[in-house]
Design an enzyme around this catalytic site. Structure first.
Site, PDB file in Angstrom:
ATOM      1  CB  SER A 173      -7.140   4.468   3.750  1.00 26.95           C
ATOM      2  OG  SER A 173      -6.260   3.810   4.643  1.00 26.95           O
ATOM      3  CE  LYS A 198      -3.583   2.274   2.836  1.00 27.32           C
ATOM      4  NZ  LYS A 198      -4.302   2.160   4.126  1.00 27.32           N
ATOM      5  CB  SER A 247      -7.372   1.787   6.788  1.00 23.32           C
ATOM      6  OG  SER A 247      -7.823   3.100   6.980  1.00 23.32           O
TER       7      SER A 247
END
Length: 483
Positions: free
Chosen positions: A154, A78, A178
């Site tokens: 996220s 990520k 997230s």
């Protein structure tokens, strides 16, 4: 010759690694197949921050480390506070330009040691502060079950690619849900470990006063547990550490857990759970009862509006500090015009609060941890919906007007996800398990939280639920599968 697409359709990461060790398939061929699959779905998902194909091919050309659990298995990292040497780190923001760290963070180092090949980085909203992965820099990441809906946030880019069967697992991080929110949105398994169990250095001492932690989302529970075993443990100089961790979790997954006492929490005032969320969590409660567990309705000792007020007293100054560091690194202060409206709201309303308010907020989340620990002396686990409703439509959670008050932003975001952030604040492990799809074909996860340091209880239950109601065979309309 093995059909690599068929293998990727049906095998998890540990299964692929076993085939690589046995010489049934070759690392370079597997990598090229994953790249083909990524390119098949990426035009519709917008889940990739940067492709790292040449880096991955260099990795793939090296001899396999047969002791590494995921030797030769491709995945992605990520793009949020996770330095990967040579890769661009944007944190979802235009303000970072083409910044490329020349070092790996400890989490990446451990994933490399576990044998992972990095084919790219995945999208995040700016600084990870939204439950929908949408940014000015990369646009909107779509949900593979319905591209008009969000993949969550996220870690939405990672979740979308795992759900679409590009890779069997992907790295993410979680400061308020997230990992679990996008796992719920995309119909995969997401796990947040206990505070202090995972490495955060060397760039970050502790994200958001210890609320943030890295880990992963996966198709299979056993991949998630094996990744945890391969990467867990405080890194050098960590400010604190979770209790001693059992690095041999596989034995826990192979047998059913003892009968558990589970507290069922359907709502958190003032934001009620919608009909689909209630249907999902009640379905999971019935399944748990059928498996021999005791499920009891309960109420959490939480004042939710006050809680989120404290949380944003931590997020605001933390964001201000990060931007100050960024300005120093690039030699020019970050200007408001470079930032998105949500970040500007955070900075305006909480970026410059007095130090005593920040200290009080940290004390408040630690007090919550003690309160929830006390609650769990009467229960083994807490079960809630992951979200109060189905995955939102793209744009629904996006903030476009920086004149909005923060209270309205909190209402918009946390009426959708009031549950997950509690366990970032308390430091307890938590997971989202994909056991329910709505009539419209959208997934809705069920959320479990356990006692601090008791990852094994959660993972054993997840494996039992996976055996009772397998989810890996549910393929979204946008997928990398062939045949």
């Amino acid at each position: 010759m093995q059909d690599l697409h068929a293998l990727l359709d049906t095998h998890d990461g540990l299964g692929l690694a076993a085939l690589l060790r046995q010489g049934e398939i070759q690392t370079g061929e597997l990598l090229d197949t994953v790249i083909t699959r990524l390119e098949k779905v990426e035009p519709r998902l917008h889940a990739v921050s940067e492709r790292l194909y040449e880096q991955a091919r260099v990795q793939a050309a090296r001899p396999l480390d047969h002791a590494a659990p995921f030797a030769g298995v491709p995945t992605l990292v990520k793009d949020l506070f996770t330095p990967l040497a040579g890769a661009r780190m944007t944190n979802g923001s235009l303000a970072l330009g083409e910044a490329r760290p020349d070092f790996d963070c400890e989490m990446v180092t451990r994933l490399r040691r576990a044998g992972c090949l990095f084919v790219g980085t995945t999208t995040s909203p700016e600084f990870g502060t939204s439950y929908s992965t949408e940014s000015q820099r990369f646009g909107a990441t779509a949900n593979p079950w319905n591209t008009g809906h969000s993949a969550g946030g996220s870690s939405g880019g990672a979740a979308a690619l795992v759900a679409a069967r590009v890779v069997p697992f992907a790295h993410g991080n979680d400061g308020g849900g997230s990992l679990r929110v996008p796992a719920s949105c995309c119909g995969i398994f997401g796990f947040k470990p206990s505070r202090g169990l995972m490495p955060s250095g060397p760039m970050v001492g502790e994200g958001w006063a210890g609320m943030g932690t890295p880990h992963a989302m996966s198709l299979s529970v056993r991949d998630n547990a094996a990744l945890l075993a391969a990467t867990a443990g405080a890194d050098l100089g960590a400010p604190y550490a979770a209790p001693a961790f059992d690095h041999y979790l596989s034995h826990l997954l192979e047998r059913d857990p003892r009968p558990l006492r589970i507290a069922l929490v359907e709502h958190l005032a003032p934001w009620p759970s919608g009909p689909d969320a209630l249907a999902a969590v009640r379905h999971t409660a019935r399944l748990c009862e059928q498996l021999g567990h005791q499920v009891e309705p309960a109420t959490l000792p939480v004042d939710l509006p006050h809680f989120f007020d404290q949380v944003f007293d931590i997020i605001g100054p933390s964001t201000r500090h990060y931007l100050s560091v960024l300005g120093t690194l690039r030699g020019a202060p970050v200007q408001d015009a470079e930032l998105e409206p949500l970040t500007r709201i955070l900075l305006r309303e909480r970026g410059d609060i007095p130090a005593y308010r920040y200290a009080a907020a940290v004390e408040a989340i630690h007090a919550l941890g003690r309160s929830l620990a006390g609650f769990l002396t009467n229960y083994d686990l807490i079960l809630t919906p992951t979200l109060t409703r189905e995955p939102p439509r793209l744009g629904e959670l996006r903030i476009e007007d920086d004149r909005l008050p923060l209270e309205q932003v909190i209402e918009q975001s946390h009426s959708y996800s009031p549950f997950t952030a509690l366990f970032n604040a308390s430091g307890q492990p938590a997971m989202s398990v994909p056991l329910y799809w709505t009539a419209d074909g959208l997934p809705l996860g069920s959320h479990f939280a356990g006692r601090f340091g008791e990852e094994g209880t959660l993972l054993a239950l997840a494996a039992q639920l996976e055996r009772a109601q397998p989810w890996a065979g549910r393929i979204p309309p946008v997928s990398a599968t062939y045949g």
